[in-house]
Design a protein around this motif. Structure first.
Motif, PDB file in Angstrom:
ATOM      1  N   SER A 205       0.823  -1.206   0.000  1.00 37.41           N
ATOM      2  CA  SER A 205       0.000   0.000   0.000  1.00 37.41           C
ATOM      3  C   SER A 205       0.858   1.257   0.000  1.00 37.41           C
ATOM      4  O   SER A 205       0.552   2.237  -0.696  1.00 37.41           O
ATOM      5  CB  SER A 205      -0.925  -0.004   1.227  1.00 37.41           C
ATOM      6  N   LEU A 206       1.932   1.244   0.753  1.00 38.63           N
ATOM      7  CA  LEU A 206       2.837   2.395   0.786  1.00 38.63           C
ATOM      8  C   LEU A 206       3.540   2.576  -0.560  1.00 38.63           C
ATOM      9  O   LEU A 206       3.756   3.707  -1.011  1.00 38.63           O
ATOM     10  CB  LEU A 206       3.868   2.209   1.899  1.00 38.63           C
ATOM     11  N   ASP A 207       3.887   1.473  -1.199  1.00 40.43           N
ATOM     12  CA  ASP A 207       4.498   1.562  -2.526  1.00 40.43           C
ATOM     13  C   ASP A 207       3.543   2.220  -3.516  1.00 40.43           C
ATOM     14  O   ASP A 207       3.953   3.055  -4.337  1.00 40.43           O
ATOM     15  CB  ASP A 207       4.880   0.162  -3.027  1.00 40.43           C
ATOM     16  N   VAL A 208       2.273   1.824  -3.432  1.00 39.88           N
ATOM     17  CA  VAL A 208       1.279   2.417  -4.334  1.00 39.88           C
ATOM     18  C   VAL A 208       1.183   3.919  -4.091  1.00 39.88           C
ATOM     19  O   VAL A 208       1.161   4.721  -5.034  1.00 39.88           O
ATOM     20  CB  VAL A 208      -0.103   1.747  -4.128  1.00 39.88           C
ATOM     21  N   LEU A 209       1.137   4.317  -2.828  1.00 40.91           N
ATOM     22  CA  LEU A 209       1.019   5.734  -2.509  1.00 40.91           C
ATOM     23  C   LEU A 209       2.225   6.515  -3.017  1.00 40.91           C
ATOM     24  O   LEU A 209       2.098   7.615  -3.562  1.00 40.91           O
ATOM     25  CB  LEU A 209       0.863   5.919  -0.999  1.00 40.91           C
ATOM     26  N   ARG A 210       3.413   5.956  -2.863  1.00 38.87           N
ATOM     27  CA  ARG A 210       4.618   6.634  -3.353  1.00 38.87           C
ATOM     28  C   ARG A 210       4.573   6.773  -4.870  1.00 38.87           C
ATOM     29  O   ARG A 210       4.855   7.843  -5.418  1.00 38.87           O
ATOM     30  CB  ARG A 210       5.882   5.875  -2.951  1.00 38.87           C
ATOM     31  N   GLN A 211       4.241   5.683  -5.560  1.00 35.99           N
ATOM     32  CA  GLN A 211       4.250   5.723  -7.014  1.00 35.99           C
ATOM     33  C   GLN A 211       3.211   6.685  -7.558  1.00 35.99           C
ATOM     34  O   GLN A 211       3.425   7.342  -8.582  1.00 35.99           O
ATOM     35  CB  GLN A 211       4.004   4.316  -7.591  1.00 35.99           C
ATOM     36  N   GLU A 212       2.064   6.792  -6.877  1.00 35.80           N
ATOM     37  CA  GLU A 212       0.981   7.624  -7.391  1.00 35.80           C
ATOM     38  C   GLU A 212       1.122   9.096  -7.011  1.00 35.80           C
ATOM     39  O   GLU A 212       0.898   9.983  -7.824  1.00 35.80           O
ATOM     40  CB  GLU A 212      -0.365   7.093  -6.873  1.00 35.80           C
ATOM     41  N   ALA A 213       1.471   9.356  -5.741  1.00 39.00           N
ATOM     42  CA  ALA A 213       1.448  10.738  -5.243  1.00 39.00           C
ATOM     43  C   ALA A 213       2.834  11.370  -5.130  1.00 39.00           C
ATOM     44  O   ALA A 213       2.950  12.595  -5.048  1.00 39.00           O
ATOM     45  CB  ALA A 213       0.754  10.785  -3.881  1.00 39.00           C
ATOM     46  N   ILE A 214       3.892  10.569  -5.074  1.00 39.44           N
ATOM     47  CA  ILE A 214       5.270  11.039  -4.916  1.00 39.44           C
ATOM     48  C   ILE A 214       5.354  12.097  -3.802  1.00 39.44           C
ATOM     49  O   ILE A 214       5.820  13.226  -4.025  1.00 39.44           O
ATOM     50  CB  ILE A 214       5.837  11.606  -6.233  1.00 39.44           C
TER      51      ILE A 214
END
Length: 952
Positions: A370-379
């Motif tokens: 979930s954290l990876d997704v947030l990083r990739q999407e919102a930076i």
């Protein structure tokens, strides 16, 4: 020689030192009355073990033996007692004084100190000052004395005053400055109760404070110095056995077997292999072999090679506490106590199991995803940005997985933020100590059998008391102090099944194995290079009789000579291993000590040590396959029954590499960039696509032919989209990318106005297609834009490209046809002009698929009047253009042939062999790093059979 000088005894250096020590100690009357001083703790362990084994062998395993007390030089000036300030108390005293003293009284050290003097600053600033005072004390001098010897007397006068005030501050707390306490202990030394004899054995490099203590003891009890050297060399050692600088800095060192005693390798891996080969060649048991690490950087390579050869290794120097996860976690918690904690620290904390005491589900795979997704999407840059970021969903199959995972991550970030606020409001050290103790009680593995947790808890408890008493007033400062207290601590593992030790240079004097490999005999390490000290330069060190470069040269020269002498006979070997590069790729130079041969030998020695060899200049690989091999899950192919639709991007992946298609589309493997700081190319494209979609959906504006009006709309929508995704406070990389997007859209506004004036009218944007079939094959895709020309009635399928340079559709969809391990999916097409024709294969099906769909839905099934195009918005805005492609009948027929074969291959689960990627594809390959030497070498036969369509 005076009556208080010790008796020097020279032991034959044709034989190892350790057995001679054992023999002499066993021959003593009442050895338990003696104190034997050895260089290091591990030397002491070796001596005690050798004594025990010798007694057991002599008495058949029975009989009593009372050994001597074995100590190291530091024992004789180690300050103990409740009145001696702890390291924490000392650091705080120094730091608080540096924060409170007027800057004019610190001008010798901080002439430009105008910044805010925080506790962290003061602690860092105090470290070199404390170190200088410690070294002066070990030279048995006071700081005030140094002003008379130094060329910068003002600095030392000022430092003496600072140290005096620190001592006064500690005295008010009932404590003594440790540096002063050491000198006091050395001036009035005592032997343990019942000990009446002092023996200095094989100690070639003690500090002067130890010598001061021994001089005092020599006046009280019989004292002997046992030197491992030929008696004929007695004049080249002082009364305490220290090598004479003048003699040992120039003496020839006779290596047994000459140049054959030096093995030259290219890198660490080759050094390790050479060590193993040498030991295998002599064919003896492990207790007859030893490894000395002159360069600790080679430890991993040598240890791994020996372990693979069934000789497990042990490092008696232990492991750094700082290298363990618990210390990493502690540092991360410190980062989170900052005023505006960064997302990096929060993400790292939530991915660590240690945080589970603060946040539920921390350290789990699902939260990490979930954290990876947030990083990739919102930076995001900060925790607040991450919590408030708007995240796009990817509603595939009716499930908004991307958005749902991001929401989970945001919820846990809020939970972490609240927990950190609660920590900061209380005694952060006490609370963290409780958390770690609770984790240990629940079975937490600190990677060191509980020793790391114990050390951290002790440091936290000590600093918690200082927080409680108001000595420290900020949790962040407290954790900085904890880190400083733990810095440099080492943990020692049990030897378990290890059969060979990786010993440090100073340990080797007590090594009696006849076959010795010295690894990394490089300049700067042997002899050890002391970096220039800003406070204690070489000239001053000499005047103070502190350890200096010439003394280290003499010491290391003597030690190497002794190691060579006791392995110069038959049945023994000394091999000096040198490399051209360190494991990290830095250059290595052979030690100058290896050049201490006769003049007749020097030319050949230099040629040997600097010869070019295979692998010269090759960096050691970051990994070595060894005996491991990759395996992956064997999942059922979801496309096998023909009901799951394929997408153009999936087919493009299959064309380039069927195996990577399996990883990506069957196993759903996806690489996440943990250091993402800017939009990836697909993110950037999505941002621009979003603006163009809004334009194409705006009925009041999409027919405009006013370039300025269109550009204004693009700019407004871009700003809104950026704020929605990233907030108002953008990082520099994102700002640069947004500016690039703005310039590209502005230039495209002119192209859009011209195209609309030419009759091209937008009739659909981001048209989603799910379930449409071609020749019975279902497809899922999204078309960026469909246009119809009001003048000609033709249709145009548009795909927007935001790559660095402009692209032509035909160039992207075809690649050079080549015969490789894979069967071609169809016949090659001959393309090009006369005399320059070449065979081409399909590399992408995107635009022909779009054209077939538009022809069927909008043009009565006819391809006549349907054109496809790329709308290029490249980095160089002057190249902004629309590049059309009129697909020929021959190309269309070839496309249908290749498409049918590709779909058949996917349905038949034929995902082998892997494709050969060209240089441009390798730049974006997410899976190649799994097997740098190729998947053919890396995968299990069972997995290969599975992806080759053989079932299982």
């Amino acid at each position: 020689m005076t009556s208080t000088d010790p008796l020097r005894v020279f032991l034959d250096w044709k034989f190892p030192l350790l057995p001679q020590l054992v023999e002499r100690i066993l021959a003593m009357d009442e050895p338990q009355s003696a104190v034997v001083v050895v260089p290091t703790m591990n030397s002491g362990r070796r001596l005690r073990l050798a004594l025990t084994e010798a007694v057991a062998a002599a008495n058949g395993g029975s009989g009593a033996f009372f050994p001597p007390r074995v100590m190291t030089p530091e024992t004789f000036f180690r300050a103990k007692g409740d009145d001696v300030a702890t390291k924490a108390e000392t650091v705080i005293a120094w730091a608080s004084l540096l924060r409170s003293m007027p800057l004019r009284e610190l001008d010798q050290f901080f002439p430009q100190a105008t910044r805010e003097r925080t506790f962290s600053w003061a602690m860092a600033a105090a470290k070199p000052l404390m170190n200088a005072c410690e070294q002066v004390a070990e030279a048995d001098r006071s700081v005030g004395d140094i002003a008379e010897l130094s060329e910068e007397p003002e600095r030392w006068v000022q430092l003496a005053e600072i140290e005096r005030r620190v001592a006064g501050k500690l005295k008010s707390m009932g404590k003594v400055l440790p540096a002063w306490a050491k000198r006091k202990v050395a001036k009035d030394p005592e032997l343990p109760l019942g000990c009446e004899r002092l023996i200095i054995a094989g100690v070639s490099d003690p500090v002067r404070l130890a010598l001061r203590a021994w001089q005092g003891l020599a006046a009280q009890v019989p004292t002997e110095v046992w030197v491992h050297a030929d008696d004929a060399l007695s004049e080249h050692f002082d009364v305490w056995g220290l090598p004479d600088v003048e003699y040992w800095s120039e003496v020839e060192i006779a290596l047994p077997s000459g140049n054959e005693a030096i093995a030259v390798s290219g890198n660490a891996g080759q050094v390790a292999e050479s060590v193993v080969r040498d030991f295998a060649a002599v064919g003896v048991s492990s207790d007859q072999c030893a490894v000395g690490l002159c360069d600790a950087d080679f430890a991993a390579a040598v240890g791994e090679s020996l372990s693979r050869a069934a000789w497990p290794v042990f490092d008696p120097n232990g492991r750094s506490l700082a290298s363990l996860g618990l210390m990493t976690w502690l540092g991360t918690m410190r980062e989170l106590l900052a005023n505006r904690p960064g997302f990096d620290a929060a993400e790292k904390a939530l991915k660590m199991a240690e945080t589970r005491g603060l946040v539920s589900e921390a350290g789990t795979k699902s939260l990490a995803e979930s954290l990876d997704v947030l990083r990739q999407e919102a930076i995001p840059e900060s925790v607040d940005q991450a919590i408030h970021a708007a995240v796009r969903g990817n509603a595939e199959g009716g499930r908004d997985e991307v958005k749902n995972k991001a929401i989970v991550a945001q919820m846990k970030l809020r939970e972490l933020r609240e927990a950190v606020v609660a920590l900061a409001d209380g005694n952060v050290c006490g609370r963290l100590a409780e958390l770690i103790a609770g984790m240990v009680a629940e079975g937490y593995d600190d990677g060191a059998d509980g020793k790391a947790a114990e050390a951290v808890i002790l440091a936290l408890d000590e600093v918690a008391g200082l927080l409680e008493n108001g000595v420290i007033d900020h949790g962040g400062d407290a954790l900085d102090l904890v880190t400083e207290l733990l810095r440099g601590q080492r943990l020692f593992d049990d030897r378990e099944n290890a059969v060979i030790d990786l010993q440090g240079w100073l340990e080797l004097a007590f090594e009696d194995a006849p076959y010795l490999a010295l690894v990394g005999v490089h300049e700067g390490l042997v002899p050890e290079n002391l970096n220039e000290d800003a406070f204690l330069p070489e000239g001053l060190r000499k005047r103070l009789k502190l350890r200096d470069r010439s003394q280290r040269m003499a010491r290391d020269s003597y030690l190497l000579a002794a190691l060579a002498q006791c392995r110069s006979g038959d049945g023994s070997m000394l091999k000096c291993h040198i490399a051209k590069q360190t494991p990290t790729g830095d250059g290595c130079v052979p030690s100058r000590l290896l050049m201490r041969c006769t003049d007749d030998e020097l030319a050949a020695r230099v040629k040997h040590c600097f010869a070019e060899i295979d692998g010269d200049g090759d960096r050691s690989p970051a990994w070595d396959r060894g005996d491991w091999i990759l395996d992956f899950a064997r999942k059922n192919n979801p496309y096998a029954d023909g009901t799951k639709p394929l997408s153009p991007s999936a087919l493009k992946r299959y064309l380039s590499c069927p195996l990577r298609f399996y990883f990506e589309r069957v196993l759903y493997m996806q690489r996440s960039d943990p250091k993402k700081r800017e939009m990836a190319p697909n993110d950037f494209g999505t941002l621009v696509h979003g603006v163009l979609e809004k334009f194409g959906s705006n009925d009041g504006l999409k027919d405009s032919v006013d370039a300025e009006e269109i550009a204004d709309f693009f700019a407004e929508e871009l700003n809104a989209e950026v704020e929605r995704r990233f907030g108002r406070h953008l990082t520099l990389p994102i700002l640069v990318q947004v500016d690039s997007a703005r310039e590209r859209l502005k230039q495209f506004a002119t192209v859009q106005a011209v195209e609309r004036a030419a009759g091209w009218k937008i009739i659909a944007v981001e048209e989603g297609i799910d379930g449409w079939t071609l020749d019975g094959m279902p497809f899922k895709m999204m078309i960026d834009r469909i246009e119809r020309n009001e003048n000609t009635g033709h249709y145009r399928v548009m795909d927007f490209k935001t790559s660095a340079s402009a692209k032509k559709p035909r160039d992207v969809h075809f690649t050079k046809f080549k015969q490789d391990a894979r069967e071609p999916l169809g016949d090659p097409l001959e393309m090009g002009t006369k005399g320059r024709k070449s065979l081409k294969a399909w590399s992408d099906f995107q635009l022909p698929l779009y054209a077939c769909y538009v022809a069927e839905k909008y043009n009565g099934g006819s391809m006549n009047g349907v054109v496809v195009a790329y709308a290029n918005l490249p980095r160089a805005v002057r190249d902004t253009s629309i590049e059309p492609w009129e697909i020929s009948d021959e190309e269309l027929a070839s496309f249908r042939q290749w498409l049918a074969a590709a779909v058949a291959g996917v349905r038949a689960s034929r995902f082998w062999p892997p494709g050969e990627l060209d240089w441009s594809q390798r730049n974006y390959d997410e899976f190649g790093s799994l097997a740098p030497d190729g998947f053919e070498e890396a995968l299990t036969p069972e997995f290969v059979a599975h992806v080759n369509g053989e079932g299982g």
